[in-house]
Design an enzyme around this catalytic site. Structure first.
Site, mmCIF file in Angstrom:
data_model
loop_
_atom_site.group_PDB
_atom_site.id
_atom_site.type_symbol
_atom_site.label_atom_id
_atom_site.label_comp_id
_atom_site.label_asym_id
_atom_site.label_seq_id
_atom_site.Cartn_x
_atom_site.Cartn_y
_atom_site.Cartn_z
ATOM 1 N N GLU A 1 40.348 34.222 34.161
ATOM 2 C CA GLU A 1 39.257 33.997 33.207
ATOM 3 C C GLU A 1 39.349 32.643 32.504
ATOM 4 O O GLU A 1 38.338 32.094 32.076
ATOM 5 C CB GLU A 1 39.204 35.129 32.181
ATOM 6 C CG GLU A 1 38.717 36.468 32.759
ATOM 7 C CD GLU A 1 39.844 37.300 33.381
ATOM 8 O OE1 GLU A 1 40.969 36.785 33.523
ATOM 9 O OE2 GLU A 1 39.584 38.476 33.708
ATOM 10 N N PHE B 1 41.549 52.001 25.970
ATOM 11 C CA PHE B 1 42.053 51.227 27.100
ATOM 12 C C PHE B 1 41.304 49.891 27.196
ATOM 13 O O PHE B 1 40.078 49.849 27.176
ATOM 14 C CB PHE B 1 41.880 52.012 28.405
ATOM 15 C CG PHE B 1 42.363 51.241 29.607
ATOM 16 C CD1 PHE B 1 43.687 50.832 29.712
ATOM 17 C CD2 PHE B 1 41.480 50.887 30.622
ATOM 18 C CE1 PHE B 1 44.130 50.112 30.800
ATOM 19 C CE2 PHE B 1 41.917 50.159 31.727
ATOM 20 C CZ PHE B 1 43.250 49.766 31.816
ATOM 21 N N GLN B 2 42.028 48.833 27.300
ATOM 22 C CA GLN B 2 41.495 47.477 27.380
ATOM 23 C C GLN B 2 40.592 47.110 26.206
ATOM 24 O O GLN B 2 39.661 46.337 26.342
ATOM 25 C CB GLN B 2 40.772 47.242 28.710
ATOM 26 C CG GLN B 2 41.761 47.312 29.881
ATOM 27 C CD GLN B 2 41.203 46.764 31.176
ATOM 28 O OE1 GLN B 2 40.023 46.880 31.438
ATOM 29 N NE2 GLN B 2 42.077 46.169 31.987
ATOM 30 N N LYS C 1 30.154 48.744 26.248
ATOM 31 C CA LYS C 1 29.665 49.297 27.509
ATOM 32 C C LYS C 1 28.456 50.211 27.312
ATOM 33 O O LYS C 1 27.538 50.225 28.131
ATOM 34 C CB LYS C 1 30.802 50.059 28.197
ATOM 35 C CG LYS C 1 30.529 50.306 29.662
ATOM 36 C CD LYS C 1 31.774 50.785 30.394
ATOM 37 C CE LYS C 1 31.455 51.034 31.871
ATOM 38 N NZ LYS C 1 32.641 51.512 32.602
ATOM 39 N N MET D 1 54.345 12.839 30.712
ATOM 40 C CA MET D 1 54.061 12.496 29.320
ATOM 41 C C MET D 1 55.154 13.029 28.402
ATOM 42 O O MET D 1 55.529 12.379 27.424
ATOM 43 C CB MET D 1 52.690 13.050 28.914
ATOM 44 C CG MET D 1 52.175 12.495 27.609
ATOM 45 S SD MET D 1 52.114 10.692 27.604
ATOM 46 C CE MET D 1 50.421 10.376 28.035
HETATM 47 C C1 LIG Z 1 48.884 24.196 28.502
HETATM 48 C C2 LIG Z 1 49.733 23.067 28.078
HETATM 49 N N1 LIG Z 1 51.053 23.239 27.914
HETATM 50 C C3 LIG Z 1 51.835 22.213 27.518
HETATM 51 C C4 LIG Z 1 51.309 20.981 27.276
HETATM 52 C C5 LIG Z 1 52.183 19.826 26.816
HETATM 53 N N2 LIG Z 1 52.155 18.750 27.812
HETATM 54 C C6 LIG Z 1 51.370 17.646 27.667
HETATM 55 S S1 LIG Z 1 51.461 16.618 28.968
HETATM 56 C C7 LIG Z 1 52.594 17.595 29.744
HETATM 57 C C8 LIG Z 1 53.151 17.216 31.078
HETATM 58 C C9 LIG Z 1 52.139 17.192 32.140
HETATM 59 O O1 LIG Z 1 52.788 16.971 33.367
HETATM 60 P P1 LIG Z 1 51.967 16.570 34.649
HETATM 61 O O2 LIG Z 1 50.845 17.495 34.843
HETATM 62 O O3 LIG Z 1 52.914 16.447 35.799
HETATM 63 O O4 LIG Z 1 51.336 15.172 34.262
HETATM 64 P P2 LIG Z 1 52.068 13.743 34.076
HETATM 65 O O5 LIG Z 1 52.254 13.531 32.607
HETATM 66 O O6 LIG Z 1 53.348 13.769 34.809
HETATM 67 O O7 LIG Z 1 51.098 12.779 34.652
HETATM 68 C C10 LIG Z 1 52.895 18.709 28.968
HETATM 69 C C11 LIG Z 1 53.874 19.746 29.336
HETATM 70 C C12 LIG Z 1 49.913 20.855 27.434
HETATM 71 N N3 LIG Z 1 49.270 19.721 27.174
HETATM 72 N N4 LIG Z 1 49.153 21.899 27.857
#
Ligand SMILES: Cc1ncc(C[n+]2csc(CCOP(=O)(O)OP(=O)(O)O)c2C)c(N)n1
Ligand SMILES: [Mg+2]
Lengths: 167, 586
Positions: free
Chosen positions: B53, B115-116, B165, B483
């Protein structure tokens, strides 16, 4: 940083489920203060409720609060009584004082000075009912506390602008 | 105009059709079975079965942002609704118009831990623009139309309609969309004339003006974008755009300085810092844009135009705030400019441009290429250059690749760039691409992805396969949550705690397992061919581009720093350590 100010804000809202949660959730979610909040239906057909919210913050935060509340979908109008000029604020307090002897007599005398009425009595207690500005209620409660064991119920503030203009 | 009573589920379909909806992203379950039954019995409304979803909401976002229409989602109660929460929050942060229909347990069971059952309106209250629980069959049609009105009016956003529902089975009257006039929600469209005159005057007198535009311009619509470009031309002011605003001014426009903010260009951030007048249009002074607040553009007067009054004076106190729809306000501003025969201070602005061009000369997006290893910037640059002749839509995941895409892909048109800005949701790009492709069947749709983000909603590749949506997942694979790794390098002494992308799948085989095509490039010499093969293939592709794992994203305003304290490259990184105050910020 600018000084914190206390503002009394009213909101006319649709009287529907969840509207109070929306307003309260907005305040908690964004970290705004609520000093008091009252809400009750105010229109003949019960479709509108009026909230009075006493809050505090810097002028920038107060502006944010009004804009944020106004942005909620079921809100009809928001008014900042503090900013808009002369207005009245009232609060009801029910104050139970458990005391005997001179303290008991003194509590009655003070109640008389404050125009509080006796709403309930036993041989060792009174319940006083007082309506007035929040500061007056504060002063009354403080005096009562010095006289015995107290239990306090306060309604929170309701407010309305002075003059002939009606919302 | 009440007509024959039909059941609530049929009313739902009818209302969606009357709202001009042609596609719904959804996933069935017990509490929405009647609606799925009504879907089955008709063939006007297309249902796209997602695989999660969250994916449904992101797909609807991609659809909405690339078409300008409202995106529609249909999910079941309980876990269906809670799975949608991230998408709804994403749509709220980025002002995307979404109507999300959630099934609910029958009204008489609400509150009994059925439920749900979950408190959908309670859970989604802070992450929607508005939400409804329909308890009265008479209100169903009206509520649905109202939901569309609220979602798309003013500052757009997600709206949830929770439908028990029993209401879906109940006889419900129908009324069309025309009958809805909202009793309270009427956003202000027209800006205050006095303030508009003042803004025009300030703009004409400015010696060092900067225009800072955001996603609100695109949300306002094509007319606003056109007027924005015209206004930039009329005033000749240096102009920067936010991450959400990319495409609001053609990247090729001489006056465009590139993106503003944490990973924006040197010239854009320096111009923001040193200007004497800042005109902010449809942006919100987000912390990724402002950097350190007390050092933000210290010498400028600031004007802010926005349809959302809460955006004005929230983070930054401005000198003039104008509430209104951007198209309407810009139209009035241009009229006033013409009527009063306004002229810019040509001499001052020319000398300002000289300074700005000096900053441009630093060529801050420059990067060193390498014969042995693919540089991530190079991969994106080549993707851009090799698709110039195509109608291309870009979605992204979140991380370094997202910022490099924002820097190196250049957008000439609005609505062609879909990224999760406010919430920064990893896993956004792939499902968003599904939605974009549905709204633009003939276009090339590429998700510029990171390998870690791709794993977050990879299941939606099955959706793309099922509906023959030829989306391309272009993975900038640095084998790191890049990042996170970059911040750990800058702020945490190079202790790369849990940021290595261990146990990655073989993305080529993964694509094949789903029934798509898998490609891989590991050397610079393979890059172009891989890109060409990817775009030539008529079906979903994962292109796994192995890039330099240690590359950092520059320029950068480290957290807690000001616009004129940018790190331009690795050399600066060693020289200017991040302050302790900066460390606690996000
Ligand atoms: C759902 C979610 N969890 C954690 C983060 C924190 N976060 C920001 S960038 C990142 C790393 C992303 O890695 P990747 O997709 O390999 O991209 P890259 O930075 O290597 O280009 C994380 C864990 C986030 N933005 N979103
Ligand atoms: Mg990565």
């Amino acid at each position: 940083m600018s000084e914190t100010e206390r503002h009394t804000i009213i909101a006319l809202v649709d009287n529907e489920p969840g509207v109070l949660a929306r307003v309260v959730g907005l305040f908690s979610g964004r970290g705004y203060n609520i000093e008091s909040l009252t809400v009750s239906s105010v229109s003949v057909d019960e479709s509108l409720s009026r909230m009075t919210i006493v809050t505090s913050g810097t002028p920038m935060i107060i502006e944010q609060i009004k804009a944020q509340v106004n942005k909620l979908v079921p809100i009809h109008a928001v008014h900042d009584l503090t900013a808009e000029g002369a207005h009245l604020e009232r609060e009801i307090a029910l104050v139970k004082v458990v005391a005997s002897g001179p303290e008991r007599r003194e509590s009655l005398r003070i109640a008389d000075i404050f125009n509080a009425t006796v709403a309930d009595t036993t041989t060792e207690s009174f319940v006083f009912s007082l309506t007035g500005k929040p500061e007056k209620v504060d002063a009354f409660i403080e005096l009562m506390r010095s006289l015995g064991r107290t239990e306090i119920a306060r309604s929170g503030v309701v407010g309305i602008a002075r003059g002939a203009k009606a919302l | 105009m009440a007509s024959e009573p039909v059941n609530g589920a049929q009313i739902v379909i009818k209302a969606l059709l009357d709202q001009g909806v042609d596609v719904v992203f959804g996933y069935p379950g017990g509490a929405v079975l009647p609606i799925y039954d009504a879907l089955f019995k008709q063939n006007q409304l297309r249902h796209i079965l997602v695989r999660h979803e969250q994916g449904a909401v992101h797909a609807a976002e991609g659809y909405a942002r690339s078409t300008g229409k409202v995106g529609v989602v249909l999910v079941t109660s309980g876990p269906g609704a809670t799975n949608a929460v991230t998408g709804l929050t994403d749509a709220l942060m980025d002002s995307v118009p979404i109507v999300c229909l959630t099934g609910q347990v029958p009204t008489h069971l609400i509150g009994n831990d059925a439920f749900q059952e979950c408190d959908t309106t309670g859970i989604t209250r802070p992450c929607t623009k508005h939400n409804y629980l329909v308890k009265d069959p008479d209100r169903l049609a009206k509520t649905l139309h109202e939901a569309f009105y609220v979602a798309r009016s003013g500052r757009p956003g997600p709206v949830v309609v929770d439908i028990p529902k029993d209401i879906q089975f109940a006889d419900c009257p129908y009324s069309g969309p025309g009958n809805v006039k909202h009793k309270t929600y009427r956003p202000q469209i027209k800006g205050d004339a006095g303030k508009i005159a003042q803004a025009v005057d300030m703009m004409a007198k400015a010696k060092r003006p900067v225009i800072y535009g955001g996603g609100g311009i695109i949300n306002s619509g094509p007319k606003a974008v056109e007027l924005f470009t015209k206004f930039v031309k009329t005033t000749g002011a240096p102009t920067t755009l936010t991450l959400m605003g990319l495409g609001a001014l053609p990247a090729s426009d001489q006056r465009y300085l590139g993106m503003v903010g944490m990973h924006g260009t040197y010239e854009a951030n320096m111009a923001m810092h040193d200007c004497d007048l800042m005109l902010c249009i449809g942006a919100r002074f987000d912390d990724r844009v402002t950097g350190r607040l007390d050092a933000f553009s210290p010498g400028s007067k600031k004007i802010h135009i926005d349809i959302d009054p809460t955006s004005i004076n929230k983070n930054i106190a401005v000198d003039l705030g104008i509430v209104g729809d951007i198209a309407s306000v810009l139209e009035d501003m241009l009229k006033a400019w013409k009527a009063e025969k306004k002229q810019t201070d040509k001499k001052a602005v020319a000398s300002w441009w000289k300074t700005v061009d000096g900053w441009r000369g630093r060529d801050c997006l420059n990067f060193a290429t390498n014969k042995k290893v693919i540089k991530p910037q190079e991969a994106i640059k080549r993707l851009y250059e090799l698709t110039l002749d195509r109608e291309i839509f870009i979605t992204t995941e979140v991380g370094q690749h997202q910022m490099w895409a924002a820097q190196h892909f250049r957008f000439e048109k609005p609505n062609h760039w879909m990224t999760s800005g406010g919430l920064g949701t990893m896993g956004y790009g792939l499902p968003a691409a599904v939605g974009v492709q549905l709204g633009n069947p003939d276009a090339l749709v590429v998700d510029i992805a990171g390998e870690a983000s791709t794993m977050m909603n990879i299941q939606e590749l099955a959706t793309a396969i099922q509906y023959r949506l030829p989306i391309k997942v272009f993975i900038i694979n640095n084998e790191y949550m890049g990042m996170v790794r970059q911040w750990q390098e800058l702020l945490h002494g190079g202790r790369y705690s849990e940021s290595y992308s261990a146990a990655l799948p073989d993305f080529v085989k993964l694509a094949e397992a789903f029934g798509g095509k898998g490609l891989r490039a590991t050397k610079p010499s393979e890059l172009d061919d891989t890109i060409m093969e990817m775009i030539a293939y008529d079906g979903p592709v994962i292109a796994d581009i192995a890039v330099d794992p240690k590359e950092n994203c520059f320029p950068m305003i480290p957290s807690g720093a000001a616009h004129n304290e940018m790190l331009l490259g690795p050399a600066d990184e060693a020289e200017k350590p991040v302050s302790e105050d900066g460390m606690v910020l996000v």
